[in-house]
Scaffold this motif. Structure first.
Motif, short mmCIF file in Angstrom:
data_model
loop_
_atom_site.label_atom_id
_atom_site.label_comp_id
_atom_site.label_asym_id
_atom_site.label_seq_id
_atom_site.Cartn_x
_atom_site.Cartn_y
_atom_site.Cartn_z
N UNK B 135 12.04 19.20 -36.04
CA UNK B 135 11.75 19.98 -34.93
C UNK B 135 12.57 21.57 -34.48
N UNK B 136 13.21 21.91 -35.62
CA UNK B 136 13.80 23.25 -35.59
C UNK B 136 13.06 24.04 -35.32
N UNK B 229 9.70 15.51 -28.08
CA UNK B 229 9.04 16.94 -27.32
C UNK B 229 10.23 18.01 -27.51
N UNK B 230 9.47 19.22 -27.69
CA UNK B 230 10.19 20.48 -27.83
C UNK B 230 10.09 20.86 -26.67
N UNK B 231 11.27 21.78 -26.39
CA UNK B 231 11.42 22.29 -25.10
C UNK B 231 11.44 21.67 -23.72
N UNK B 232 12.03 20.31 -23.95
CA UNK B 232 11.96 19.53 -22.89
C UNK B 232 12.93 19.37 -22.04
N UNK B 233 12.83 19.80 -20.46
CA UNK B 233 13.24 19.84 -19.72
C UNK B 233 14.85 19.09 -19.89
N UNK B 234 15.68 19.21 -19.31
CA UNK B 234 16.91 18.15 -19.05
C UNK B 234 17.54 18.51 -18.13
#
Lengths: 199, 253
Positions: B135-136, B229-234
């Motif tokens: 996923x990188x 999920x990529x760019x997931x807001x943590x």
């Protein structure tokens, strides 16, 4: 030396420095003061900081932060950790290249990954990614491409190299182009852009 | 040579020799010092017993590859000990390690520079499909997107025994090839794989559809549920609160 002692020591050397303890490190409240703080570390006879081992950065969603690890090889002190925070929409941090040559490469890395502009850096350009790469991949709001879906520029390249592309892949790429979309990797549905306020 | 009209002539002209050598007869003859073989067998035996791999590694899998070539596992037993530093002199490319997007064009170019017949082993999860970095933003999801791969060798990294097994599988493949049908003796052979270029978000093209196409069904999703999920807001950690907590000796969160 404990973090509190280092803070008090630095403030005794340069009383205008505003430092705040964050975990085991010192946050330089005004990033403009960073070079002065480091000069104080270097010139202090009690610390004799002579080695900058690491420059790195982090994205805290509300601001970007750079983190510096200093050591004194001579006195075996360290790591002395400094932090500096900057706005997310216009990130600027003074460069430490003039004080430590080792900062040059690592500041380029932080620029490459987070887009932090290090002012005064002699050669600020991308380090790991190629020059025409767009975006800052380690920021939390970076959206990467969906690498399983071809786009119009891929079609053009494949055609130039006379490679056969199936109709299904072609249709999908042209459909994306017609709707003015890019093929993005999957993201959670309801989510706005991250904040870009001041630290 | 008999006339074409005669019965024998017709047979000679049109019937290819497809009779297999009787194994028992072959064995008996070899005891008397007579070797009976086919050109095909001889050709493949020679090729499969002296595979020259290309000497290059991309990540930690290369360490296992080096171990395989060294004394303990001794790849020389299989005739593949001669690691060549030039693609012009090698038959086999062992893609040992993570292929980053920045490295991928060079790997494809190296493969193109190898003379026919050439083979490719992808060693380890990264070279096969991106491995843990799938996923990188920076890692290619498998070198088989751009070049054909003969043996996929899973593992992270695969042990030297696994590489030896992969090599033996490749030898099996070589031995099954027929000299009359091999691609590199055919006319109009096109085995030059276009080298991808750097684009603003990744490589262009994302894959070569003549070599690789995405699966209709995402097995990863089926097996592991929703993909990462990529760019997931943590939520960013609150460092000041944590500092206060530590200073007061409060309980950990």
């Amino acid at each position: 030396m404990r973090t509190e002692e280092i803070r008090d020591h630095l403030q005794s050397l340069d009383s205008s420095l505003r430092l705040r303890i964050v975990l085991e490190s010192l946050l330089v409240e005004n990033p403009e003061d960073l070079a002065r703080a480091v000069r104080a570390l270097k010139s202090s006879p009690r610390l004799k900081i002579d080695f900058l081992s690491s420059v790195t950065a982090a994205d805290y969603l509300d601001f970007l932060e750079t983190v510096y690890h200093f050591y004194s090889v001579e006195l075996r002190i360290g790591p002395v950790v400094l932090r500096a925070r900057t706005r997310r929409d216009d990130p600027k941090i003074p460069s430490l290249c003039g004080l430590f040559r080792s900062a040059e490469l690592q500041e380029r890395e932080a620029y490459d990954m987070f887009g932090i502009r290090f002012e005064g850096h002699p050669d600020l350009r991308r380090l790991f990614m190629w020059d025409n790469f767009e975006g800052w991949p380690l920021r939390k709001d970076y959206v990467q491409e969906d690498s399983d879906v071809l786009e119009s520029q891929d079609l053009a390249w494949l055609e130039k190299n006379s490679i056969h592309v199936s109709q299904e892949l072609k249709t999908r790429a042209l459909d994306l182009q017609a709707r003015g979309l890019r093929a993005d990797a999957q993201r959670p549905a309801a989510e706005g852009p991250a904040n870009s306020g001041a630290p | 040579m008999a006339k074409k009209e005669s019965r024998l002539g017709v047979i000679l002209a049109h019937a290819p020799n497809v009779s297999a050598i009787d194994e028992g007869l072959k064995s008996e003859l070899s005891k008397k010092g007579v070797v009976v073989t086919t050109l095909n067998h001889l050709y493949n035996w020679g090729r499969s017993s002296s595979i020259w791999p290309m000497q290059f590694g991309l990540a930690c899998c290369a360490i296992e590859m080096i171990a395989t070539a060294c004394a303990r596992y001794d790849m020389a037993r299989f005739g593949a000990e001669l690691f060549r530093a030039s693609p012009r002199q090698s038959d086999l490319m062992i893609v040992a390690g993570t292929v980053t997007k920045k490295m991928a064009p060079q790997v494809v170019r190296l493969y193109n520079q190898m003379p026919e017949p050439k083979y490719c082993i992808t060693m380890g999860a990264c070279a096969i499909a991106g491995g843990p970095f799938i996923d990188g933003y920076n890692v290619l999801r498998g070198i088989d997107r751009y070049i054909p791969v003969d043996v996929h060798l899973p593992g992270c990294p695969p042990r030297p025994e696994a590489l030896l097994h992969g090599l033996m599988q490749l030898q099996k493949k070589i031995e099954s090839q027929e000299i009359e049908k091999t691609a590199w003796y055919q006319k109009g052979l096109k085995r030059e794989y276009p080298v991808p270029e750097f684009g603003p978000r990744g490589l262009i093209p994302k894959f070569n559809p003549e070599v690789w196409q995405p699966r209709a069904k995402d097995n990863r999703k089926e097996r592991y549920g929703e993909p990462i999920l990529i760019g997931k807001k943590i939520k960013a950690p609150d460092l000041d609160a944590e500092t206060l907590r530590r200073a007061s000796g409060g309980p950990a969160k």
